[in-house]
Scaffold this motif. Structure first.
Motif, PDB file in Angstrom:
ATOM      1  N   PHE A   1      80.235  48.576  21.695  1.00 11.12           N
ATOM      2  CA  PHE A   1      79.932  47.427  20.854  1.00 11.12           C
ATOM      3  C   PHE A   1      79.716  46.163  21.712  1.00 11.12           C
ATOM      4  CE2 PHE A   1      81.797  43.853  18.388  1.00 11.12           C
ATOM      5  CZ  PHE A   1      80.824  43.781  17.416  1.00 11.12           C
TER       6      PHE A   1
ATOM      7  N   VAL B   1      72.201  42.074  23.961  1.00  7.01           N
ATOM      8  CA  VAL B   1      71.385  41.233  23.087  1.00  7.01           C
ATOM      9  C   VAL B   1      71.439  39.771  23.515  1.00  7.01           C
ATOM     10  CG1 VAL B   1      71.073  40.402  20.711  1.00  7.01           C
ATOM     11  CG2 VAL B   1      71.600  42.804  21.129  1.00  7.01           C
TER      12      VAL B   1
ATOM     13  N   LEU C   1      67.989  44.264  14.629  1.00  2.00           N
ATOM     14  CA  LEU C   1      68.770  45.297  15.302  1.00  2.00           C
ATOM     15  C   LEU C   1      68.348  46.690  14.843  1.00  2.00           C
ATOM     16  CD1 LEU C   1      72.293  43.616  15.240  1.00  2.00           C
ATOM     17  CD2 LEU C   1      70.817  43.934  17.219  1.00  2.00           C
TER      18      LEU C   1
ATOM     19  N   LEU D   1      69.638  50.047  16.354  1.00  4.29           N
ATOM     20  CA  LEU D   1      71.046  49.680  16.447  1.00  4.29           C
ATOM     21  C   LEU D   1      71.637  49.454  15.065  1.00  4.29           C
ATOM     22  CD1 LEU D   1      70.589  47.159  19.382  1.00  4.29           C
ATOM     23  CD2 LEU D   1      71.587  49.432  19.551  1.00  4.29           C
TER      24      LEU D   1
ATOM     25  N   ARG E   1      73.850  51.023  13.217  1.00  2.56           N
ATOM     26  CA  ARG E   1      75.297  51.101  13.006  1.00  2.56           C
ATOM     27  C   ARG E   1      76.002  49.897  13.611  1.00  2.56           C
ATOM     28  NH1 ARG E   1      77.187  56.433  15.223  1.00  2.56           N
ATOM     29  NH2 ARG E   1      79.209  55.472  14.935  1.00  2.56           N
ATOM     30  N   ILE E   2      75.555  49.525  14.793  1.00  2.00           N
ATOM     31  CA  ILE E   2      76.117  48.338  15.449  1.00  2.00           C
ATOM     32  C   ILE E   2      75.948  47.115  14.558  1.00  2.00           C
ATOM     33  CG2 ILE E   2      75.506  46.668  17.234  1.00  2.00           C
ATOM     34  CD1 ILE E   2      77.271  48.659  18.384  1.00  2.00           C
TER      35      ILE E   2
ATOM     36  N   ARG F   1      78.533  46.717  11.971  1.00  2.00           N
ATOM     37  CA  ARG F   1      79.838  46.305  12.522  1.00  2.00           C
ATOM     38  C   ARG F   1      79.817  44.840  12.927  1.00  2.00           C
ATOM     39  NH1 ARG F   1      82.398  49.943  16.924  1.00  2.00           N
ATOM     40  NH2 ARG F   1      83.939  48.308  16.679  1.00  2.00           N
ATOM     41  N   LEU F   2      78.685  44.406  13.429  1.00  2.00           N
ATOM     42  CA  LEU F   2      78.556  43.001  13.816  1.00  2.00           C
ATOM     43  C   LEU F   2      78.879  42.095  12.635  1.00  2.00           C
ATOM     44  CD1 LEU F   2      75.344  42.674  16.012  1.00  2.00           C
ATOM     45  CD2 LEU F   2      77.597  41.762  16.541  1.00  2.00           C
TER      46      LEU F   2
ATOM     47  N   VAL G   1      78.758  35.346  17.861  1.00  4.21           N
ATOM     48  CA  VAL G   1      77.473  35.292  18.547  1.00  4.21           C
ATOM     49  C   VAL G   1      76.719  34.015  18.175  1.00  4.21           C
ATOM     50  CG1 VAL G   1      75.215  36.409  18.766  1.00  4.21           C
ATOM     51  CG2 VAL G   1      77.290  37.791  18.718  1.00  4.21           C
TER      52      VAL G   1
ATOM     53  N   PRO H   1      66.670  40.480  25.143  1.00  2.22           N
ATOM     54  CA  PRO H   1      65.724  40.397  24.025  1.00  2.22           C
ATOM     55  C   PRO H   1      65.758  39.057  23.300  1.00  2.22           C
ATOM     56  CG  PRO H   1      67.500  41.957  23.546  1.00  2.22           C
ATOM     57  CD  PRO H   1      67.624  41.584  24.980  1.00  2.22           C
ATOM     58  N   VAL H   2      66.919  38.416  23.247  1.00  3.45           N
ATOM     59  CA  VAL H   2      66.990  37.131  22.547  1.00  3.45           C
ATOM     60  C   VAL H   2      66.148  36.091  23.283  1.00  3.45           C
ATOM     61  CG1 VAL H   2      68.510  35.227  21.904  1.00  3.45           C
ATOM     62  CG2 VAL H   2      69.194  37.565  21.428  1.00  3.45           C
TER      63      VAL H   2
END
Lengths: 388, 312
Positions: free
Chosen positions: A201, A208, B87, B92, B94-95, B98-99, B108, B164-165
């Motif tokens: 995670f 990212v 995502l 991504l 599943r991530i 959770r985020l 973030v 990527p951001v």
């Protein structure tokens, strides 16, 4: 004495709330001015005043401390009692937050570590709600240490008008977040002890936003260690101050339906938080010119248009115009119908739509007299209209 | 210039201005004018509760776009949904759940200034590149948020050096700074404080974001009434009787409108002197804003656009 004047004469804190563009800052300045003129030592905390109003209040630059405005500038008709004083402050979010960090850090080194951290700088500058939080913090500081009789606070033009109430808890919630607690562990150690799921995670987050951003966050929370208690305690005391009976909430709205709905929603939230609305101020109400109900005026306008004569047509245009304003007035009154009950405000006061912006003391005094000098401030009446 | 030419100058038009100036109404009117002129138009709402659905006379907008009228569609764009989509497109899924669940999204967003704005603008860029419509009209966030909303990409480049951001931020800057892809239309009321703030915003956007500014919309200028002197004089000329109290009311209402118009025009002129951008002036609307009022304002915009100097 009207309920509003009573509020200005006896409360210690007045919080001005409402959505953007309804005239919150102006009302905050007017309330402080009225208090000063009645002999109190008043300070107004503004958030982002329009430039000319800021000039009027002597707020030429950001300052973390209030400045007194010389009496001759605000006491235009020389009627304020000698002990009346007026001060103003423009909130400097960053400086206020820095001050808080310095206050609660164990030593100068810890403070500097935090102040230099990039993540902190983002929180201090850009975290949504930081401005609200710091406005509440400044209120607390002035209440504790300022020695003023009355503190009037403008609230930031939030996307959601309620942020001011939630703000003190927001950072506390952030500190309580599981992920944050996790990140407080020594740098990189978190990756060693973390479960593989958490590792995946965090790596993804790092991919990212970049690993260095993640490192900044970790460094911030490590630097912050030991200070949470102070911050939490502070948030509790700000909450108590807002709940204190000597604190009053004044809601400001325009007479438009959407704005009144918003005020009603806000009032409901205040009630949930055990806070009452002391006064509702309806700003920029259109005048009632009389002349009859709008549909009657419109019928007359239509008749006159069909008359064929240019003078009759001009007269028809006048009727149409009056009908437009009458309808606008009716709509405003409908939006405001039973508003005092709906909002649970002890008092409702109205400020007319003025031709000029309220940016100097003469104009502020004119609004103050509108709000405070009339024993009974009533809505523009729909009655007593002569038949058209 | 006609409306087709106006629309073809750039695919993205961002409508911005401080709260209460009628930004949402102008967004709806501009989109309506463009659709009537034959362009396919997508309206994007980036902040909840903006009143767009009331203006357009439709149920609240959703992340899924929906047809509003001929050639006119509308949707919302929120950072959370844009992030999930972002995502998921990168495998991504599943991530991403959770985020959101763990509150890490807050972390973030806090860590990276303007992250949310970048997600929204990144999605706008994707829509623009995908050619989803001839014109995409965006109802930007209110108040001082307009500048920070558009500045976010620059700020992000300082904070995020790789990944990527960062790529997303670079793409957004490329969109914002290309006058053939994107313009900002600023909206103001013709009053002193809003005009002053618009001037500041305009210079900040040009200097700090490098975005192309389209015409400025000066909203709620009362139309002239076209009468002169007291009502009783017209009544006498027409050989009609008007009760005195009614005559007084007619005169007071006419004087009020005329005074507001004079003041509004003075502010619009001051704006023209301080900010060398063409202006589109919209009339004060008495009724609550709904589809009919938006239609009238679309007509007024069409007339205003025709009076603009043609493309060079």
């Amino acid at each position: 004495m009207s309920a509003l004047a009573d509020l200005v004469a006896h409360r210690r804190v007045v919080v001005c709330c409402g959505t953007g563009g309804v005239g919150k800052t102006t009302v905050a300045a007017v309330v402080a001015l009225a208090a000063a003129r009645s002999g109190r030592d008043a300070v107004v905390v503004t958030i982002d005043p329009a430039k000319r109003l800021a000039d009027t209040l002597g707020l030429v630059e950001l300052g973390d401390a209030p400045r007194e405005i010389p009496r001759e500038r605000w006491d235009l008709d020389a009627r304020a009692p000698a002990q009346g004083r007026l001060s103003a402050l423009m909130l400097d979010t960053r400086a206020t937050f820095d001050g808080l960090v310095r206050r609660y850090s164990a030593d100068g080194e810890q403070a500097e570590r935090i102040l230099d951290n990039r993540f902190y700088r983002n929180i201090a500058g850009a975290l949504s709600g930081t401005q609200e939080y710091m406005a509440a913090e400044k209120l607390h500081e002035l209440s504790d240490e300022g020695g003023y009789d009355l503190i009037v606070v403008d609230t930031p033009p939030s996307r959601h008008a309620l942020d001011f109430l939630d703000a003190p808890q927001r950072l506390t919630r952030l500190l309580d977040n599981r992920i944050f607690r996790f990140l407080m562990m020594p740098t990189r150690a978190y990756l060693r002890i973390a479960s593989s799921a958490v590792q995946r995670f965090l790596r993804t987050v790092g991919r990212v936003i970049g690993a260095e951003v993640l490192d900044d966050i970790v460094a911030f929370f490590r630097a912050f260690e030991g200070m949470e208690a102070g911050f939490r305690d502070r948030a509790v005391r700000v909450g108590e101050l807002l709940l204190d009976p000597s604190t009053a909430f004044v809601l400001i709205t325009s007479p438009r339906r959407d704005s009144v709905d918003e005020a009603e929603f806000f009032a409901a939230r205040l009630r949930e938080a055990q806070l009452g609305v002391s006064a509702l101020i309806v700003n920029r109400v259109h005048p009632d010119f009389g002349g009859g109900p709008p549909d009657q005026l419109r019928r007359r306008a239509a008749e006159l248009r069909e008359h064929g004569d240019p003078a009759a047509a001009r007269l028809g245009a006048r009727y149409e115009n009056l009908a437009d304003y009458a309808e606008l007035g009716d709509r405003e009154r409908r939006a405001l119908r039973a508003v005092a009950t709906r909002i649970g405000a002890a008092t409702v006061a109205y400020v007319p739509s003025l031709p000029h912006d309220v940016v100097d003391f003469a104009a502020l005094a004119a609004v103050a007299s509108q709000l405070f000098d009339h024993a009974d401030v009533s809505p523009p009446s729909a009655q007593h209209r002569p038949a058209g | 210039m006609n409306v087709e030419q106006f629309c073809s100058a750039s695919r993205v038009v961002i409508v911005a201005g401080k709260g209460g100036v009628g930004k949402t109404t102008v967004t709806a009117a501009l989109a309506t004018a463009a659709a009537r002129a034959g362009a396919s138009v997508l309206i994007v709402e980036v902040e909840g509760k903006s009143g767009l659905s009331t203006a357009l006379g439709c149920p609240p907008l959703t992340y899924e776009e929906r047809p509003i009228a001929d050639r006119l569609r509308a949707r919302t764009l929120t950072p959370d949904e844009a992030l999930l989509e972002y995502l998921e497109e990168r495998g991504l899924r599943r991530i991403s759940r959770r985020l959101v669940r763990s509150g890490a999204l807050d972390v973030v967003a806090t860590a990276v200034p303007g992250m949310q704005d970048i997600l929204v603008l990144g999605k706008v860029k994707q829509l623009e590149r995908g050619g989803t419509a001839d014109l995409i009209v965006i109802d930007a966030p209110a108040a001082g948020h307009a500048v920070s909303f558009l500045m976010s990409a620059r700020g992000l480049l300082d904070a995020v050096r790789v990944g990527p951001v960062r790529t997303q931020a670079e793409d957004v800057i490329a969109l914002l700074t290309d006058p053939e892809r994107c313009r900002v239309v600023l909206v103001t009321l013709a009053e002193e404080t809003p005009v002053n703030e618009l001037i500041e915003t305009a210079f900040a956007l040009e200097d700090r974001v490098g975005v192309k500014l389209g015409p400025v919309v000066v909203n709620a200028v009362p139309d002239p009434l076209g009468v002169d002197g007291p009502a009783l004089a017209d009544a006498a000329d027409a050989g009609l009787a008007v009760p005195l109290p009614v005559a007084a009311a007619l005169d007071a209402a006419a004087a009020f409108r005329s005074e507001r118009r004079t003041l509004a025009l003075a502010q619009a002129d001051r704006l023209a002197q301080r900010l060398p951008l063409p202006q589109l002036r919209l009339p004060f609307v008495f009724g609550e804003i709904g589809p009919r009022q938006v239609g009238e304002l679309a007509d007024a915009l069409t007339t205003g656009i025709h009076a603009l100097p043609g493309p060079t």
